[in-house]
Motif scaffolding. Structure first.
Motif, short mmCIF file in Angstrom:
data_model
loop_
_atom_site.label_atom_id
_atom_site.label_comp_id
_atom_site.label_asym_id
_atom_site.label_seq_id
_atom_site.Cartn_x
_atom_site.Cartn_y
_atom_site.Cartn_z
N UNK A 177 55.35 -39.47 -19.99
CA UNK A 177 54.78 -40.16 -21.15
C UNK A 177 55.19 -41.63 -21.25
N UNK A 178 55.91 -42.17 -20.27
CA UNK A 178 56.29 -43.58 -20.29
C UNK A 178 55.21 -44.41 -19.60
N UNK A 179 54.53 -45.32 -20.32
CA UNK A 179 53.43 -46.09 -19.73
C UNK A 179 53.82 -46.85 -18.47
N UNK A 180 55.04 -47.38 -18.45
CA UNK A 180 55.48 -48.18 -17.31
C UNK A 180 55.66 -47.40 -16.03
N UNK A 181 55.60 -46.07 -16.12
CA UNK A 181 55.74 -45.24 -14.91
C UNK A 181 54.42 -45.07 -14.16
N UNK A 182 53.37 -45.76 -14.61
CA UNK A 182 52.04 -45.58 -14.03
C UNK A 182 51.46 -46.90 -13.57
N UNK A 183 50.67 -46.84 -12.51
CA UNK A 183 50.10 -48.06 -11.91
C UNK A 183 49.19 -48.81 -12.87
N UNK A 184 48.55 -48.10 -13.81
CA UNK A 184 47.66 -48.74 -14.77
C UNK A 184 48.39 -49.29 -15.99
N UNK A 185 49.71 -49.08 -16.03
CA UNK A 185 50.48 -49.55 -17.17
C UNK A 185 50.24 -48.74 -18.43
N UNK A 186 49.64 -47.57 -18.28
CA UNK A 186 49.36 -46.69 -19.41
C UNK A 186 49.40 -45.24 -18.92
N UNK A 187 49.68 -44.33 -19.84
CA UNK A 187 49.72 -42.90 -19.51
C UNK A 187 48.30 -42.43 -19.19
N UNK A 188 48.12 -41.57 -18.18
CA UNK A 188 46.77 -41.14 -17.78
C UNK A 188 45.96 -40.56 -18.93
N UNK A 189 44.64 -40.82 -18.86
CA UNK A 189 43.69 -40.23 -19.80
C UNK A 189 42.90 -39.14 -19.11
N UNK A 190 42.08 -38.43 -19.87
CA UNK A 190 41.31 -37.31 -19.33
C UNK A 190 40.23 -37.75 -18.36
N UNK A 191 39.90 -39.05 -18.35
CA UNK A 191 38.86 -39.54 -17.44
C UNK A 191 39.43 -40.16 -16.18
N UNK A 192 40.75 -40.21 -16.05
CA UNK A 192 41.39 -40.84 -14.90
C UNK A 192 41.86 -39.80 -13.89
N UNK A 193 41.74 -40.14 -12.61
CA UNK A 193 42.35 -39.34 -11.57
C UNK A 193 43.82 -39.70 -11.46
#
Length: 319
Positions: free
Chosen positions: A59-75
Motif C-alpha cells: 500500500x506504499x505508493x513509492x513502492x511502485x513504478x507509477x508512483x501510486x498503488x495499483x488500480x483495477x485497470x492496471x497490470x
C-alpha cells in the motif's frame, strides 16, 4: 460534401493517458448517390505498474513504478527483489492482470481482487489466535496440497492412531467403529500419517484444521480464482450438511451468496453455520445477516436441498 475520389485530410489530437478500452472515430462523407464512410479504431493498453521493492508494503505508493498503488485497470508485475510485497491485514488490493514471480504474500485479513488473469505463486496466510483449537478453512489459492510436508510446515497437530489435524466432512457414512486400534470419527475423515489420503485442497470445500499452538497456516498456490467457482454438495445417508468455504482471496457477501444458492433447489434454508472454535456454531441467516462478509479462506456448513452445485460468484466479493 466529399465524393468518391476526393482526398480528406484529418488531424486527430488524442491524449492516450486518458483513453481506456477501445475508441472509435467514424468519418462519413459523400452524398446519397455515392456514400462514403471510414471507421478508425484505437485500442489502448493497460498501464503496467511494476513493483520496485522500496519496502514490503503493497500500500506504499513509492513502492511502485507509477508512483501510486495499483488500480483495477492496471497490470501488475512483481520482480523478485530484496523486499517482496506483502498485502497487509487491513489492505484491499486490486489489479487487472498480475504476474507475481512467486513472491507475493497476503497477510491474514488482507484481500486481493484480480479483474484479469493471475500468473505465478501467491501465498495467503491465516493467523490463528489460539492453538489446540479447531478452525474451519478453505484454500483461497489454486493447487495447494496437504500432506506430511504441509503438516510439518504449518505445525498441524497429530491425533489418535494415525490421524493428523486436517479433516474433511463426509455425510455419506458414519464411522462408529471404536475397536482395538481404531477410534470412532463419526462423519469426520482425517489425513493419515502415511499420506495415504493426501491430496490437493478442493476449490470451495471446507476443512477442519488444528495447530499445536497459535500461529499461521499458509496456503501457497499457482494462482487465484478470478471467475465464478462451484462445489458439488450432496444429501448424504447420515445427514445433508456439507462443509464448504470461500475460495477467493477477498470477502464474500453472505446475502448475495444466498441469492445465488436459493432454497428448495440448492439449500434447505438461507442459513450458514460457523464454528465458534470452542463448543458451538454461530448461525448466520439472510434475514439477520445479509451484510455479513465471509473472510478469505473461511470454512462453514450449509445444508443441501439436493445433490447439486453450490455457486461462489466472484462478483459478490469485496474488501
Amino acid at each position: 460534401g466529399a465524393v468518391a475520389g476526393d482526398w480528406v485530410f484529418l488531424r486527430l489530437n488524442m491524449d492516450n493517458a486518458a483513453m481506456t478500452g477501445s475508441q472509435y472515430f467514424n468519418i462519413e462523407g459523400g452524398d446519397s448517390a455515392n456514400p462514403a464512410a471510414l471507421e478508425i479504431g484505437f485500442t489502448s493498453s493497460p498501464v503496467t505498474n511494476t513493483w520496485n521493492g522500496g519496502s514490503t508494503d503493497w500500500a506504499t505508493p513509492g513502492n511502485w513504478s507509477e508512483g501510486s498503488v495499483p488500480t483495477a485497470t492496471e497490470n501488475v508485475v512483481i520482480p523478485d527483489l530484496a523486499n517482496d510485497p506483502i498485502i497487509g491485514a487491513t489492505t484491499g488490493a486490486v489489479a487487472n492482470d498480475i504476474t507475481t514471480n512467486d513472491v507475493l504474500t497476503i497477510a491474514s485479513g488482507g484481500s486481493l481482487i484480480i479483474s484479469g488473469t493471475s500468473t505465478g505463486n501467491i501465498t495467503y496466510n491465516r493467523t490463528l489466535t489460539n492453538g489446540s483449537q479447531w478452525y474451519f478453512m478453505s484454500s483461497p489459492v489454486i493447487n495447494e496440497t496437504y500432506d506430511a510436508t504441509w503438516v510439518t510446515t504449518n505445525s498441524i497437530l497429530s491425533g489418535q492412531n494415525n490421524n493428523r489435524g486436517i479433516s474433511t466432512y463426509d455425510n455419506t457414512s458414519l464411522d462408529t467403529d471404536s475397536g482395538a486400534g481404531d477410534t470412532a470419527t463419526g462423519n469426520w475423515r482425517y489425513l493419515q500419517s502415511d499420506d495415504s489420503n493426501s491430496g490437493t485442497f478442493n476449490v470451495g470445500q471446507g476443512y477442519g484444521i488444528i495447530r499445536d499452538g497459535s500461529g499461521t497456516v499458509s496456503f501457497t498456490g499457482t494462482g487465484l480464482h478470478t471467475t465464478n467457482q462451484t462445489f458439488g454438495i450432496t444429501q448424504g445417508a447420515s445427514n445433508n450438511f456439507n462443509m464448504v468455504g470461500n475460495p477467493f482471496t477477498s470477502y464474500l457477501n453472505l446475502g448475495d451468496f444466498f441469492v445465488d444458492n436459493p432454497i428448495t433447489t440448492v439449500l434447505v434454508a438461507t442459513e450458514a453455520y460457523f464454528w465458534n472454535g470452542v463448543d458451538n456454531y454461530n448461525t448466520r441467516t439472510s434475514a439477520l445477516n445479509s451484510t455479513y462478509e465471509i473472510a478469505p479462506g473461511q470454512g462453514f456448513f450449509i445444508e443441501a436441498a439436493a445433490d447439486t452445485d453450490l455457486t461462489f460468484d466472484i462478483n459478490d466479493t469485496n474488501h
